[in-house]
Design a protein around this motif. Structure first.
Motif, mmCIF file in Angstrom:
data_model
loop_
_atom_site.group_PDB
_atom_site.id
_atom_site.type_symbol
_atom_site.label_atom_id
_atom_site.label_comp_id
_atom_site.label_asym_id
_atom_site.label_seq_id
_atom_site.Cartn_x
_atom_site.Cartn_y
_atom_site.Cartn_z
ATOM 1 N N PHE B 64 0.876 -1.175 0.000
ATOM 2 C CA PHE B 64 0.000 0.000 0.000
ATOM 3 C C PHE B 64 0.916 1.229 0.000
ATOM 4 O O PHE B 64 1.696 1.422 0.949
ATOM 5 C CB PHE B 64 -0.894 0.037 1.242
ATOM 6 C CG PHE B 64 -2.042 -0.924 1.209
ATOM 7 C CD1 PHE B 64 -1.839 -2.274 1.456
ATOM 8 C CD2 PHE B 64 -3.325 -0.495 0.922
ATOM 9 C CE1 PHE B 64 -2.898 -3.174 1.415
ATOM 10 C CE2 PHE B 64 -4.393 -1.376 0.897
ATOM 11 C CZ PHE B 64 -4.177 -2.721 1.145
ATOM 12 N N SER B 65 0.833 2.024 -1.032
ATOM 13 C CA SER B 65 1.676 3.214 -1.100
ATOM 14 C C SER B 65 0.849 4.380 -1.603
ATOM 15 O O SER B 65 -0.245 4.202 -2.160
ATOM 16 C CB SER B 65 2.880 2.984 -2.019
ATOM 17 O OG SER B 65 2.440 2.736 -3.338
ATOM 18 N N GLY B 66 1.403 5.577 -1.418
ATOM 19 C CA GLY B 66 0.640 6.743 -1.827
ATOM 20 C C GLY B 66 1.505 7.849 -2.365
ATOM 21 O O GLY B 66 2.746 7.793 -2.334
ATOM 22 N N LEU B 67 0.827 8.846 -2.868
ATOM 23 C CA LEU B 67 1.483 10.051 -3.368
ATOM 24 C C LEU B 67 0.580 11.229 -3.078
ATOM 25 O O LEU B 67 -0.649 11.095 -3.095
ATOM 26 C CB LEU B 67 1.687 9.972 -4.885
ATOM 27 C CG LEU B 67 2.822 9.136 -5.445
ATOM 28 C CD1 LEU B 67 2.699 9.079 -6.964
ATOM 29 C CD2 LEU B 67 4.164 9.700 -5.033
ATOM 30 N N GLN B 68 1.208 12.379 -2.829
ATOM 31 C CA GLN B 68 0.455 13.620 -2.808
ATOM 32 C C GLN B 68 1.135 14.576 -3.769
ATOM 33 O O GLN B 68 2.371 14.685 -3.792
ATOM 34 C CB GLN B 68 0.385 14.233 -1.406
ATOM 35 C CG GLN B 68 -0.539 15.446 -1.334
ATOM 36 C CD GLN B 68 -0.542 16.098 0.041
ATOM 37 O OE1 GLN B 68 0.445 16.067 0.757
ATOM 38 N NE2 GLN B 68 -1.667 16.695 0.411
ATOM 39 N N PHE B 69 0.368 15.292 -4.534
ATOM 40 C CA PHE B 69 0.901 16.176 -5.564
ATOM 41 C C PHE B 69 0.889 17.625 -5.085
ATOM 42 O O PHE B 69 0.226 17.944 -4.100
ATOM 43 C CB PHE B 69 0.094 15.998 -6.847
ATOM 44 C CG PHE B 69 0.130 14.591 -7.364
ATOM 45 C CD1 PHE B 69 -0.923 13.717 -7.122
ATOM 46 C CD2 PHE B 69 1.227 14.111 -8.066
ATOM 47 C CE1 PHE B 69 -0.881 12.406 -7.572
ATOM 48 C CE2 PHE B 69 1.273 12.810 -8.521
ATOM 49 C CZ PHE B 69 0.225 11.954 -8.271
ATOM 50 N N PRO B 70 1.617 18.509 -5.797
ATOM 51 C CA PRO B 70 1.689 19.912 -5.358
ATOM 52 C C PRO B 70 0.322 20.586 -5.221
ATOM 53 O O PRO B 70 0.174 21.520 -4.437
ATOM 54 C CB PRO B 70 2.529 20.572 -6.455
ATOM 55 C CG PRO B 70 3.391 19.470 -6.960
ATOM 56 C CD PRO B 70 2.544 18.236 -6.901
ATOM 57 N N ASN B 71 -0.661 20.117 -5.976
ATOM 58 C CA ASN B 71 -2.002 20.712 -5.840
ATOM 59 C C ASN B 71 -2.811 20.026 -4.739
ATOM 60 O O ASN B 71 -4.014 20.251 -4.615
ATOM 61 C CB ASN B 71 -2.760 20.627 -7.172
ATOM 62 C CG ASN B 71 -3.057 19.203 -7.589
ATOM 63 O OD1 ASN B 71 -2.617 18.248 -6.944
ATOM 64 N ND2 ASN B 71 -3.799 19.047 -8.668
ATOM 65 N N TYR B 72 -2.152 19.176 -3.953
ATOM 66 C CA TYR B 72 -2.708 18.467 -2.792
ATOM 67 C C TYR B 72 -3.620 17.315 -3.159
ATOM 68 O O TYR B 72 -4.166 16.673 -2.258
ATOM 69 C CB TYR B 72 -3.408 19.416 -1.813
ATOM 70 C CG TYR B 72 -2.530 20.554 -1.354
ATOM 71 C CD1 TYR B 72 -2.962 21.871 -1.411
ATOM 72 C CD2 TYR B 72 -1.249 20.305 -0.890
ATOM 73 C CE1 TYR B 72 -2.142 22.915 -0.997
ATOM 74 C CE2 TYR B 72 -0.417 21.338 -0.491
ATOM 75 C CZ TYR B 72 -0.871 22.639 -0.546
ATOM 76 O OH TYR B 72 -0.057 23.669 -0.151
ATOM 77 N N SER B 73 -3.774 17.021 -4.456
ATOM 78 C CA SER B 73 -4.493 15.801 -4.813
ATOM 79 C C SER B 73 -3.612 14.620 -4.434
ATOM 80 O O SER B 73 -2.418 14.770 -4.149
ATOM 81 C CB SER B 73 -4.838 15.790 -6.295
ATOM 82 O OG SER B 73 -3.660 15.739 -7.078
ATOM 83 N N SER B 74 -4.208 13.426 -4.430
ATOM 84 C CA SER B 74 -3.486 12.280 -3.889
ATOM 85 C C SER B 74 -3.855 11.012 -4.626
ATOM 86 O O SER B 74 -4.909 10.932 -5.276
ATOM 87 C CB SER B 74 -3.827 12.141 -2.398
ATOM 88 O OG SER B 74 -3.230 10.991 -1.831
ATOM 89 N N GLU B 75 -2.977 10.036 -4.540
ATOM 90 C CA GLU B 75 -3.236 8.701 -5.080
ATOM 91 C C GLU B 75 -2.940 7.658 -4.014
ATOM 92 O O GLU B 75 -2.032 7.834 -3.188
ATOM 93 C CB GLU B 75 -2.313 8.411 -6.278
ATOM 94 C CG GLU B 75 -2.671 9.120 -7.536
ATOM 95 C CD GLU B 75 -1.733 8.735 -8.685
ATOM 96 O OE1 GLU B 75 -1.987 9.221 -9.799
ATOM 97 O OE2 GLU B 75 -0.769 7.968 -8.469
ATOM 98 N N LEU B 76 -3.703 6.581 -4.069
ATOM 99 C CA LEU B 76 -3.425 5.394 -3.264
ATOM 100 C C LEU B 76 -3.148 4.272 -4.243
ATOM 101 O O LEU B 76 -3.962 4.023 -5.135
ATOM 102 C CB LEU B 76 -4.626 5.053 -2.380
ATOM 103 C CG LEU B 76 -4.666 3.652 -1.774
ATOM 104 C CD1 LEU B 76 -3.529 3.453 -0.795
ATOM 105 C CD2 LEU B 76 -6.003 3.424 -1.068
ATOM 106 N N ASN B 77 -2.002 3.634 -4.118
ATOM 107 C CA ASN B 77 -1.640 2.506 -4.968
ATOM 108 C C ASN B 77 -1.575 1.240 -4.131
ATOM 109 O O ASN B 77 -1.021 1.250 -3.028
ATOM 110 C CB ASN B 77 -0.270 2.753 -5.604
ATOM 111 C CG ASN B 77 -0.270 3.984 -6.493
ATOM 112 O OD1 ASN B 77 -0.847 3.981 -7.557
ATOM 113 N ND2 ASN B 77 0.350 5.049 -6.021
ATOM 114 N N VAL B 78 -2.134 0.193 -4.672
ATOM 115 C CA VAL B 78 -2.040 -1.102 -4.012
ATOM 116 C C VAL B 78 -1.509 -2.108 -5.018
ATOM 117 O O VAL B 78 -2.092 -2.285 -6.097
ATOM 118 C CB VAL B 78 -3.392 -1.589 -3.462
ATOM 119 C CG1 VAL B 78 -3.202 -2.857 -2.634
ATOM 120 C CG2 VAL B 78 -4.071 -0.504 -2.632
#
Lengths: 108, 114
Positions: B64-78
């Motif tokens: 389970f990993s994630g990212l947050q982008f400069p515009n504060y949007s986010s992703e969850l990767n599994v």
């Protein structure tokens, strides 16, 4: 370990009757507690926070540190109160530990 | 002012596959958290992001990993999906790490792993 227990999975009361949804927690520090509600086909939303000591939609909740409880109460239930209710404990920087939830049904 | 939006709303994947879930935070919120809600359970904390850095993690494996982008949007990767990963995944944003009035939740992505 920090834990939130909502002992009733289902609660059914008649319209106009008092409502109490139970929440007990285990936490060694100074707790910060919340109630969230999810109405049918809607997203989870904040109902109230113990810090603000507010009353929302007629609901109140008092933190009882001696009994480690944060029960949600309303003196007169309304049909629109039917929903799923979650008690949550703040742990660390904005991590919430949720209970399993109580489904409240208000019968006409 | 917009709320938290998540996509897709529903997803079916096969065991072993990888999935990416997306979230747009509420306008003005810079902190995003992800929760997993299994059927009949309360939401369980996966992790939180603040200013593009992970800021706390629950008891979930590294797949389970994630990212947050400069515009504060986010992703969850599994990665390497398992049947037990079937759940509702909730994204929640909050104003700032230093101030917490409670989360604003999205509607969730329902993931089914077959």
């Amino acid at each position: 370990a920090q834990r939130v227990t909502q002992p009733e999975k289902l609660l059914s009361v008649f319209k106009g009757a008092p409502v109490e949804l139970k929440c007990n927690y285990s936490y060694s520090g100074s707790p910060e507690l919340f109630w969230y509600v999810q109405y049918s086909r809607q997203r989870l939303q904040l109902l109230l926070r113990h810090i603000s000591r507010e009353s929302i939609k007629g609901f109140t909740a008092d933190l009882n540190k001696g009994e480690t409880s944060f029960h949600l109460k309303k003196p007169f239930a309304q049909e629109e109160d039917s929903a799923m209710y979650y008690c949550a404990l703040k742990r660390g920087a904005q991590k919430l530990v949720f209970g399993q939830g109580t489904r409240l049904t208000i019968n006409p | 002012e917009t709320g938290v939006t998540q996509s897709p709303t529903h997803l079916i994947k096969t065991r072993g596959q990888q999935v990416t879930l997306r979230c747009s935070s509420q306008s003005g919120h810079n902190t995003v958290s992800w929760y997993q809600q299994a059927l009949g359970q309360g939401p369980q904390f996966i992790f939180q992001y603040y200013r593009e850095e992970e800021n706390g993690r629950g008891n979930f494996p590294p797949r389970f990993s994630g990212l947050q982008f400069p515009n504060y949007s986010s992703e969850l990767n599994v990665n390497a999906l398992e049947l037990d990963d079937s759940a509702l995944y909730l994204c929640a944003s909050s104003l700032d790490l230093t101030v917490f009035y409670g989360y604003t939740f999205g509607s969730g992505t329902r993931l089914t792993v077959v």
